[in-house]
Each structure stands twice: as structure tokens, then as C-alpha cells.
Design an enzyme around this catalytic site. Structure first.
Site, PDB file in Angstrom:
ATOM      1  CD  GLU A   1      -2.837   1.143   2.433  1.00  0.00           C
ATOM      2  OE1 GLU A   1      -2.707   0.271   3.324  1.00  0.00           O
ATOM      3  OE2 GLU A   1      -3.772   1.943   2.401  1.00  0.00           O
TER       4      GLU A   1
ATOM      5  CD  GLU B   1       2.395  12.424  13.111  1.00  0.00           C
ATOM      6  OE1 GLU B   1       1.646  11.700  12.424  1.00  0.00           O
ATOM      7  OE2 GLU B   1       2.328  13.662  13.094  1.00  0.00           O
TER       8      GLU B   1
HETATM    9  C1  LIG Z   1      -8.459   9.205   3.426  1.00  0.00           C
HETATM   10  C2  LIG Z   1      -8.295   8.006   4.312  1.00  0.00           C
HETATM   11  C3  LIG Z   1      -8.621   6.761   3.826  1.00  0.00           C
HETATM   12  C4  LIG Z   1      -8.492   5.639   4.640  1.00  0.00           C
HETATM   13  N1  LIG Z   1      -8.855   4.423   4.115  1.00  0.00           N
HETATM   14  C5  LIG Z   1      -8.776   3.331   4.899  1.00  0.00           C
HETATM   15  C6  LIG Z   1      -9.207   2.068   4.390  1.00  0.00           C
HETATM   16  O1  LIG Z   1      -9.644   1.936   3.243  1.00  0.00           O
HETATM   17  N2  LIG Z   1      -9.153   0.990   5.201  1.00  0.00           N
HETATM   18  C7  LIG Z   1      -8.665   1.070   6.480  1.00  0.00           C
HETATM   19  O2  LIG Z   1      -8.603   0.046   7.141  1.00  0.00           O
HETATM   20  N3  LIG Z   1      -8.267   2.270   7.002  1.00  0.00           N
HETATM   21  C8  LIG Z   1      -8.317   3.390   6.248  1.00  0.00           C
HETATM   22  N4  LIG Z   1      -7.929   4.617   6.754  1.00  0.00           N
HETATM   23  C9  LIG Z   1      -7.529   4.708   8.162  1.00  0.00           C
HETATM   24  C10 LIG Z   1      -6.061   5.006   8.381  1.00  0.00           C
HETATM   25  O3  LIG Z   1      -5.286   3.850   8.140  1.00  0.00           O
HETATM   26  C11 LIG Z   1      -5.924   5.515   9.833  1.00  0.00           C
HETATM   27  O4  LIG Z   1      -6.579   6.767   9.895  1.00  0.00           O
HETATM   28  C12 LIG Z   1      -4.484   5.677  10.240  1.00  0.00           C
HETATM   29  O5  LIG Z   1      -3.838   4.441  10.342  1.00  0.00           O
HETATM   30  C13 LIG Z   1      -4.384   6.404  11.606  1.00  0.00           C
HETATM   31  O6  LIG Z   1      -5.180   5.784  12.553  1.00  0.00           O
HETATM   32  P1  LIG Z   1      -6.227   6.631  13.434  1.00  0.00           P
HETATM   33  O7  LIG Z   1      -7.033   7.469  12.501  1.00  0.00           O
HETATM   34  O8  LIG Z   1      -6.925   5.690  14.336  1.00  0.00           O
HETATM   35  O9  LIG Z   1      -5.325   7.634  14.269  1.00  0.00           O
HETATM   36  P2  LIG Z   1      -4.546   7.299  15.611  1.00  0.00           P
HETATM   37  O10 LIG Z   1      -3.807   6.029  15.466  1.00  0.00           O
HETATM   38  O11 LIG Z   1      -5.505   7.415  16.759  1.00  0.00           O
HETATM   39  O12 LIG Z   1      -3.497   8.482  15.668  1.00  0.00           O
HETATM   40  C14 LIG Z   1      -3.819   9.785  16.163  1.00  0.00           C
HETATM   41  C15 LIG Z   1      -2.533  10.634  16.113  1.00  0.00           C
HETATM   42  O13 LIG Z   1      -1.530  10.062  16.981  1.00  0.00           O
HETATM   43  C16 LIG Z   1      -0.328   9.821  16.263  1.00  0.00           C
HETATM   44  N5  LIG Z   1       0.303   8.582  16.753  1.00  0.00           N
HETATM   45  C17 LIG Z   1      -0.323   7.393  17.010  1.00  0.00           C
HETATM   46  N6  LIG Z   1       0.573   6.475  17.419  1.00  0.00           N
HETATM   47  C18 LIG Z   1       1.790   7.076  17.386  1.00  0.00           C
HETATM   48  C19 LIG Z   1       3.128   6.639  17.682  1.00  0.00           C
HETATM   49  N7  LIG Z   1       3.379   5.389  18.066  1.00  0.00           N
HETATM   50  N8  LIG Z   1       4.141   7.520  17.528  1.00  0.00           N
HETATM   51  C20 LIG Z   1       3.894   8.808  17.119  1.00  0.00           C
HETATM   52  N9  LIG Z   1       2.652   9.279  16.827  1.00  0.00           N
HETATM   53  C21 LIG Z   1       1.620   8.425  16.954  1.00  0.00           C
HETATM   54  C22 LIG Z   1      -0.763   9.657  14.829  1.00  0.00           C
HETATM   55  O14 LIG Z   1       0.289   9.941  13.927  1.00  0.00           O
HETATM   56  C23 LIG Z   1      -1.889  10.667  14.721  1.00  0.00           C
HETATM   57  O15 LIG Z   1      -1.387  11.948  14.475  1.00  0.00           O
HETATM   58  C24 LIG Z   1      -8.032   5.754   5.970  1.00  0.00           C
HETATM   59  C25 LIG Z   1      -7.695   7.023   6.463  1.00  0.00           C
HETATM   60  C26 LIG Z   1      -7.819   8.137   5.662  1.00  0.00           C
HETATM   61  C27 LIG Z   1      -7.453   9.485   6.223  1.00  0.00           C
END
Ligand SMILES: Cc1cc2nc3c(=O)[nH]c(=O)nc-3n(C[C@H](O)[C@H](O)[C@H](O)COP(=O)(O)OP(=O)(O)OC[C@H]3O[C@@H](n4cnc5c(N)ncnc54)[C@H](O)[C@@H]3O)c2cc1C
Length: 393
Positions: free
Chosen positions: A244, A375
Site C-alpha cells: 500500500e 509519524e
Molecule cells: C483518506 C483516508 C482513507 C483511509 N482508508 C482506509 C481504508 O480503506 N481501510 C482502512 O482500514 N483504514 C483506512 N484509513 C484509516 C487510516 O489507516 C488511519 O486513519 C491511520 O492508520 C491512523 O489511525 P487513526 O485514525 O486511528 O489515528 P490514531 O492512530 O488514533 O493516531 C492519532 C494521532 O496520533 C499519532 N500517533 C499514534 N501512534 C503514534 C506513535 N506510536 N508515535 C507517534 N505518533 C503516533 C498519529 O500519527 C496521529 O497523528 C483511511 C484514512 C484516511 C485518512
């Protein structure tokens, strides 16, 4: 050199000519931007690519690809970008799920799913993220329990792009809740029209709803749909995530956006002086152009890893991070160049580029989140490329 930055051999020139001839013929019907970006347009485009044997050039020949070299892939990506070609409707499955099934799938899964991915007969979406499992994906809680020849799935996915028009979904489920969190996960192929699946679209900042929540209530999935070993889905998922990131780093989109900001700089002016005459604007444009050019090579190196039969490594994180960040910065610069007309959305009189500037800015907010946040990519680069200590201690 022919603009690719690398010399082409005889077979690579022949391949370039074949791609150009195809684009000359096929693009006539896709001149209109709305046709190019509509679902029907993307579906039709994939059909044309498939007929021409160009739906995927990177896959091995026995699975319908061309086993294209890194240079041929660069040629293909460059020619497609130059022609302004649309995305095939199943691009993410071609880039991510297909290679995962090639690497981990059973011969039956390969024989059934791969041709249907290429023809566009099956359109796939990815059900990995959950409300409490995004960056920390291994915390996922959707459960699946064996019952006869089936797994019975209960739980919720979120941010599932394309769920509103896909007919298949690949998901990660917890099959062994007592195992350490990375060891109790299984990778599963699911018919999205199965009884017990409920899809609820989520509206995004740019106005459209391109991803959804997907709920599973007692959804029965044949055990034959497990990809890779039972409970070892984390390893399989990591292949998908690597592919991906490679896919996200394709330079198609940033090359197009660079063209758009250069045109905007030429077309807009302050006090009668075109923006492009301003040395500060020119400096920014040259910096963007240099970064885009460098990324073409970083992306083709990440792609080449797949061609050589290696799963994408940490270089995919580097490519994804840099591509999404330059794309976002160019979209923001476009807004700066367009001034007040830039913030007007499609349908507003006087909107810059018919609203595409505002739309690009809004859509690009997500580029540094999807497929793993910046990040998280930095953590991977720090740990795996630079050898720094792990972020979680
Ligand atoms: C346009 C779009 C399309 C998407 N499509 C899909 C899809 O088709 N299928 C699917 O399964 N998912 C999809 N996603 C989800 C995407 O994979 C997640 O949004 C992403 O992995 C972040 O997870 P979260 O939103 O839960 O944020 P969180 O994990 O809650 O993170 C919140 C913040 O904390 C930071 N953070 C978290 N952990 C750490 C760490 N260990 N060190 C430093 N910083 C950290 C992150 O960088 C972020 O800024 C999509 C997201 C977007 C925006």
C-alpha cells in the site's frame, strides 16, 4: 534519456511505444475530467487497460502481469501521468491485495480472485482500521470464531474507503483472543454483500463520502477464504501495508499537481505582474519540481523491490512519507497562489480552476494520515532504516 532520467534499452523503447499508442487511442474517450473521475469512467478505463494487457504491468506473467522491470514501471507511470490518464477503479486491489494473494494465497484463491481483480469484476475495499485500532492496528477487536467450515465475524471497521461501491472486502479479525496481540489475528476475504454487513458512509471535509463504517453481525465466511496461516494474519497484513505504501507513493498524482501549480503561477498575477515572475514563487516551484523528480526514483526503487520478488521494505515508508508531504505542500501553495478565488469550492462563481484548488487543499489533508500517518512512517524509518531505538521503548 527521453525524459525518464535513465537511458532506455530496445525492449523498453518498444514498451514505451506500445503504452503511448494505447494512450493515444484510448484517451480520446476520456478527455473530459468528469468522465475521468467518475466511477463509470474508472470502471471503463480499467476494462480498456485490461483488454490491452496493461491493467498491471508489475505482476508476474503467470498471474496476468508483464513482470515489468523497474525502468518499464517508471516508463508506464510517467506516460500515464503525462497523458492525464484516469485511475482504474480497482487500483488499490491491483497494488495491494493482488500482490498479497500472490505472496500468501492458496492456488484456488489466486485462480479465483486475481483475474477478477484485473478485469474489475470484483472491486475490493480494505477493512483494517477500527475505532480503537488505527496506528496501533494490532489492537483490533473484530472477532471471528470457527463454526463448522466457516468463521463467524462480529465487530466494526471504520474509514473503509470505497465500501459504498465495492463488492468485496479484505479484513483482519481476532481469532485467538488469548494469544499476544500480534499472534491472534487472521486475514480474511469477505463478500461485502454477505448477510449481516451494514455499511454507513462518513462525510468528509471536502463534501463527499468516500469512506464508511462497516459493521459485521454474525457474518459467515468460509474458512477457505483465510489468506495465509490461521492466527498469522499480522504477517500477511504487513505485506499488504508495504504494498500500500508503495502504491501511495506513485508519482502520478504529484506530477499532475506540480503541473497545476505551475499553470496557476503563470495564470495569476498581483498588480499586473504574473506570480511566476516573482523569484520567491519560482524558487518554490523549482524546489517542488526537484522533490517530485527525486521521488520518481525513490518510488521506482520501492516498486522494484516487489519486481525482484522481495516484499517492500522500509523504503516504502520513505516514499509514502515524502510523496504525501510534497503533495500536501503543493496543494497548500496552490491555495496561496490563487488568493481568494482559491478558497471557493466547486459550484461557486469565480472559483479557481472550477473549485479544484480548494478541493485539492481539502482532500490533501488526508494524505498524511491514510496508509499510516507521517509519524508512523517516521517511526519505521527511524527504527528500520536508521537503526534508532524503538519508539515504544
Ligand atoms: C483518506 C483516508 C482513507 C483511509 N482508508 C482506509 C481504508 O480503506 N481501510 C482502512 O482500514 N483504514 C483506512 N484509513 C484509516 C487510516 O489507516 C488511519 O486513519 C491511520 O492508520 C491512523 O489511525 P487513526 O485514525 O486511528 O489515528 P490514531 O492512530 O488514533 O493516531 C492519532 C494521532 O496520533 C499519532 N500517533 C499514534 N501512534 C503514534 C506513535 N506510536 N508515535 C507517534 N505518533 C503516533 C498519529 O500519527 C496521529 O497523528 C483511511 C484514512 C484516511 C485518512
Amino acid at each position: 534519456m527521453d525524459d525518464y532520467g535513465v537511458p532506455l534499452g530496445e525492449s523498453e523503447r518498444a514498451f514505451r511505444d506500445e503504452v503511448r499508442a494505447f494512450l493515444d487511442r484510448a484517451m480520446v474517450d476520456f478527455a473530459d475530467r468528469r468522465t475521468r473521475s467518475s466511477l463509470d469512467g474508472m470502471r471503463e478505463w480499467q476494462r480498456r487497460l485490461h483488454e490491452a494487457g496493461l491493467a498491471t504491468v508489475g505482476w508476474p506473467v503467470e498471474f496476468g502481469g508483464r513482470a515489468a522491470s523497474a525502468v518499464e514501471q517508471l516508463v508506464f507511470a510517467t506516460e500515464m501521468a503525462r497523458a492525464g490518464a484516469p485511475e482504474p477503479i480497482n487500483r488499490s486491489a491491483i497494488n495491494q491485495l493482488g500482490p498479497t494473494i500472490i505472496q500468501w494465497g492458496t492456488p484456488e484463491q489466486q485462480a479465483y480472485s486475481l483475474p477478477r481483480i484485473l478485469s474489475g469484476e470484483d472491486v475490493w475495499c480494505q477493512g483494517f482500521s477500527e475505532p480503537d485500532a488505527g496506528s496501533d492496528l494490532a489492537s483490533l477487536r473484530t472477532r471471528a470464531v470457527v463454526d463448522g467450515d466457516d468463521l463467524v465475524v462480529n465487530g466494526q471497521k471504520i474509514w473503509t474507503s470505497k465500501a459504498h461501491y465495492a463488492n468485496r472486502i479484505y479484513i483482519l479479525v481476532r481469532t485467538d483472543p488469548d494469544a499476544p496481540k500480534h499472534d491472534g489475528i487472521t486475514y480474511l476475504l469477505v463478500d461485502l454483500h454477505s448477510p449481516g454487513i451494514d455499511i454507513r458512509p462518513i462525510r468528509q471535509i471536502a463534501g463527499s463520502a468516500e469512506f464508511s463504517e462497516v459493521f459485521f453481525s454474525d457474518v459467515r465466511v468460509p474458512l477457505a477464504n483465510v489468506v495465509g496461516p490461521m492466527h498469522q494474519g499480522w504477517r500477511v497484513a504487513n505485506s499488504t501495508l508495504g504494498y500500500e505504501r508503495v502504491g501511495q507513493s506513485r508519482t502520478h498524482r504529484i506530477e499532475r499537481r506540480l503541473g497545476m501549480v505551475v499553470r496557476l503561477a503563470a495564470e495569476t498575477s498581483v498588480d499586473g505582474v504574473p506570480r511566476i515572475a516573482d523569484p520567491r514563487v519560482r524558487t518554490r516551484l523549482v524546489e517542488f519540481a526537484a522533490r517530485v523528480e527525486a521521488l520518481r526514483f525513490i518510488a521506482s526503487r520501492a516498486t522494484a523491490a516487489g519486481v525482484l520478488g522481495r516484499a517492500p521494505g522500509p523504503e516504502a515508508s520513505l516514499a509514502k512519507l515524502l510523496t504525501s508531504e510534497v503533495d500536501q505542500e503543493m496543494a497548500t501553495f496552490g491555495l496561496d497562489l490563487a488568493g481568494r478565488a482559491g478558497v471557493l469550492v466547486t459550484g461557486s462563481p469565480g472559483a479557481a480552476k472550477g473549485g479544484a484548488v480548494a478541493q485539492g487543499y481539502l482532500v490533501m489533508r488526508a494524505a498524511t494520515l491514510g496508509a499510516g500517518t507521517s509519524e508512523i512512517q517516521r517511526n519505521v524509518i527511524g527504527e528500520k532504516l536508521l537503526g534508532l531505538p524503538r519508539s515504544d521503548g
